[in-house]
Design an enzyme around this catalytic site. Sequence first.
Site, PDB file in Angstrom:
ATOM      1  N   ASP A  66       0.820  -1.210   0.000  1.00  0.00           N
ATOM      2  CA  ASP A  66       0.000   0.000   0.000  1.00  0.00           C
ATOM      3  C   ASP A  66       0.858   1.266   0.000  1.00  0.00           C
ATOM      4  OD1 ASP A  66       0.970  -0.395   2.582  1.00  0.00           O
ATOM      5  OD2 ASP A  66      -0.982  -0.914   3.405  1.00  0.00           O
ATOM      6  N   ASP A 135      -7.241  -2.537  14.291  1.00  0.00           N
ATOM      7  CA  ASP A 135      -8.645  -2.652  13.868  1.00  0.00           C
ATOM      8  C   ASP A 135      -8.874  -3.854  12.949  1.00  0.00           C
ATOM      9  OD1 ASP A 135      -7.514  -1.856  11.452  1.00  0.00           O
ATOM     10  OD2 ASP A 135      -8.779  -0.076  11.189  1.00  0.00           O
ATOM     11  N   HIS A 137      -7.211  -4.598  10.144  1.00  0.00           N
ATOM     12  CA  HIS A 137      -6.910  -4.436   8.714  1.00  0.00           C
ATOM     13  C   HIS A 137      -5.655  -5.209   8.305  1.00  0.00           C
ATOM     14  CE1 HIS A 137      -4.433  -0.477   9.410  1.00  0.00           C
ATOM     15  NE2 HIS A 137      -3.625  -1.513   9.412  1.00  0.00           N
ATOM     16  N   GLU A 142      -9.528  -1.588   5.438  1.00  0.00           N
ATOM     17  CA  GLU A 142     -10.155  -1.292   6.719  1.00  0.00           C
ATOM     18  C   GLU A 142     -11.432  -2.136   6.883  1.00  0.00           C
ATOM     19  OE1 GLU A 142      -8.268   0.143   8.589  1.00  0.00           O
ATOM     20  OE2 GLU A 142      -7.712   2.201   8.074  1.00  0.00           O
TER      21      GLU A 142
END
Length: 259
Positions: A66, A135, A137, A142
Amino acid sequence: MAEVVIVASKQEGGAIVADEIVRLIRMREDAVLGLATGSTPLPVYEALRERIGELDVSRVRGFALDEYVGLDPSHPESYHSVIAREVVEPLGLEPARIHVPDGREAGIATAGEEYERAIRDAGGVDLQILGIGTDGHIGFNEPGSSFASRTRVKTLTAQTREDNARFFADASEVPRHCITQGLGTILEARHLVLLAFGQEKADAVAGALEGPVTAMVPGSAVQLHPHVTVVVDEAAASRLRLADYYRASWEGKPDWQGL
Ligand code: PGA
């Protein structure tokens, strides 16, 4: 199911993964590595550096997961810069063979498709290194990300921006958007190696490995993949219900099996 290796330290985890990467490059000089940024994979890169020695890595190819959108590639915290500084330069990889998604706004509408094409043209990723966010991811997918998603622009959650604020002078400097390989893209890599260290990752790891397969925990996508290795320290493993089973499986594993 994923093979879960519970290690005593990050260094031990990094060594196990680096050994596997060396084995892969010995088999295939132009192996395609899926590279992750963040703090988690650093022990892998450090251990790899110690092991490279005589190994010819000039043909190794790599694809980062990413990149931030809107940060100039020359910004020290762009993943272009991070991958160059933490992976390409110390390991002596060939810069032209290592790719990072293009997060510049000018070409952003087509950057995802182009990245997908480049991965395809390389014959796909052999071994994908993954961290996991608090979280849940993986990459920057996400919660809520489609399991069929491809490389595209995503909005970062407030939690991810907060987690990554430590890399910037001020939390408000953390970009709001990113371009990330999709879960569908990641699932096509031939071997997934997910690492997590520290108590703050314990819930995300337990949710990803032992919870329901759900877009709300993007890391749970690994349950759909036939070849997954998970390397965690005791703290990150502390919420795993099958921890004793994973330990017994690892201890009893024959040497010839590899990861
Ligand atoms: P970290 O990030 O390795 O810096 O903890 C992991 C991630 O967000 O995927």
